[in-house]
Design a protein around this motif. Structure first.
Motif: not given
Length: 388
Positions: A96-115
């Motif tokens: 939302e702040a317009g920043k590019h993102i590199l995220c460590e794995k796993p992406l999220a806690m669950n599919t809803e967060e990942a979506k």
């Protein structure tokens, strides 16, 4: 035309923070891309340890609040190395702040967060990537090339295991990687996420899974990570382990291939046993992270009497990424997987394209992990489509 400076703000400064920092420092030394990372700011909660890490790792400034890091105008890329339960909130705010993102794995806690994370980066139009660094081993990339060229024929099997032993001692403390509310799952999310990402990269998309999960040590002394995979006990309190110590699952793929996956932190003598074997109608390949530059190849086209697995040292200029480093057989290591990944990320930011694996891959990986968990709970085969 000058190179584009990409100013990085990184959250986390221990194990992955060290690996990522090394990659940002070294990528311009080896790769001649148009994007150059600038190590602008590092973020963590312990101000004293943070400042010491910033000085050692080469960061220009510090922030103890990730929100302030994201608000800064002199940051282009947010690197998320915080525990799993913080990924979604940070990534959505960064997008939302317009920043590019590199995220460590796993992406999220669950599919809803990942979506939510994928929707946020797509809406913002920022470049995004997830840190499955094992894709960027030259031998793994060469395996992909051989498969895509049809050298193995139709893929029939993959068997993959990721074996470690660092928590076998029952007195090893209850750290964040062993708390479901922080990490989501244990060996499954931490280790199998790498194996299934490699399977998707090399074999294809998962169709359905059948899994089991086991916790061998149910209670541990409370503690916290102290760097790498080491930890310190804090006081005399005990806490419940509510994630899996081991996970095993079978899989069917959309293309008809089948697979078996095992992940455990209770395989004595295995420090980082990330391995796979893939069998096709015309040949097979084997790879072991502990011998990461060697790819074993069997070809049915070899003449009778000379058939069998041969060992290929994937350190020649014809092998992906290897030509950026040293002369043939002058071996590279674990840290170079991150350099290769960051090189792709820098190119992606300059071109405006999100390199794979990105948040789309992260979401798909999350659905497979969730399907395995659901299967372990219900004792049945679970289609990946059930949790999408």
């Amino acid at each position: 035309m000058g190179k584009k400076q990409i100013r990085v703000g990184m959250i986390g400064y221990k194990f992955m923070g060290k690996a990522h920092s090394h990659a940002y420092r070294d990528v311009p030394f080896y790769f001649d891309g148009d994007g150059v990372p600038v190590m602008q700011a590092i973020c963590g909660r312990d101000e004293g340890a943070l400042k010491a890490a910033a000085q050692k790792l080469g960061w220009a400034s510090c922030e103890t609040d990730w929100r302030k890091l994201i608000e800064r105008d002199d940051i282009d890329l947010i690197d998320i190395g915080a525990p799993n339960n913080a990924h979604a909130e940070i990534a959505v705010a960064a997008a939302e702040a317009g920043k590019h993102i590199l995220c460590e794995k796993p992406l999220a806690m669950n599919t809803e967060e990942a979506k939510r994370m994928l929707e946020a980066v797509n809406k913002a139009g920022v470049v995004h990537m997830i840190c499955h660094n094992y894709r960027f081993v030259p031998a793994v990339q060469y395996a992909k090339k051989l498969i895509d060229e049809g050298k193995l024929g139709k893929i029939l099997h993959i068997r993959a295991n990721y074996l470690q032993d660092w928590i076998m001692d029952p007195s090893f403390p209850l750290v964040w990687r062993l708390k479901k509310e922080v990490c989501g799952s244990g060996a499954l999310g931490d280790l199998s996420s790498h194996s299934l990402d490699l399977a998707r990269f090399l074999v294809g998309e998962f169709k359905e899974v059948n899994g089991m999960m086991e916790t061998f040590v149910k209670e541990r002394p409370v503690g916290e990570m102290s760097g790498g995979l080491s930890a310190d006990v804090k006081g005399e309190a005990m806490g419940k382990v509510d994630v899996d110590d081991a996970s095993i699952f079978m899989a069917r793929f959309e293309n008809g291939a089948v697979g078996v996956f095992e992940a455990t932190r209770f395989a004595g003598g295995n420090r980082n046993g990330n391995r796979f074997e893939i069998n096709g109608t015309k040949g097979s390949i084997r790879w072991d992270m502990e011998q990461m530059n060697t790819l074993q190849l069997y070809s049915a086209d070899d003449q009778a009497g000379m058939q069998g697995f041969r060992s290929i040292n994937c350190q020649e200029e014809v092998h992906p990424y290897a030509g950026a480093y040293w002369p043939p057989a002058h071996i590279i290591g674990y840290e170079h997987t991150f350099i290769n990944l960051v090189a792709e990320l820098m190119n992606g930011i300059v071109s405006g394209q999100s390199p794979a694996p990105n948040f789309e891959d992260g979401l798909i990986n999350q659905t497979v992990l969730e399907a395995v968990q659901k299967s372990a709970e219900t004792g049945r085969w679970v289609s990946v489509s059930e949790v999408r």
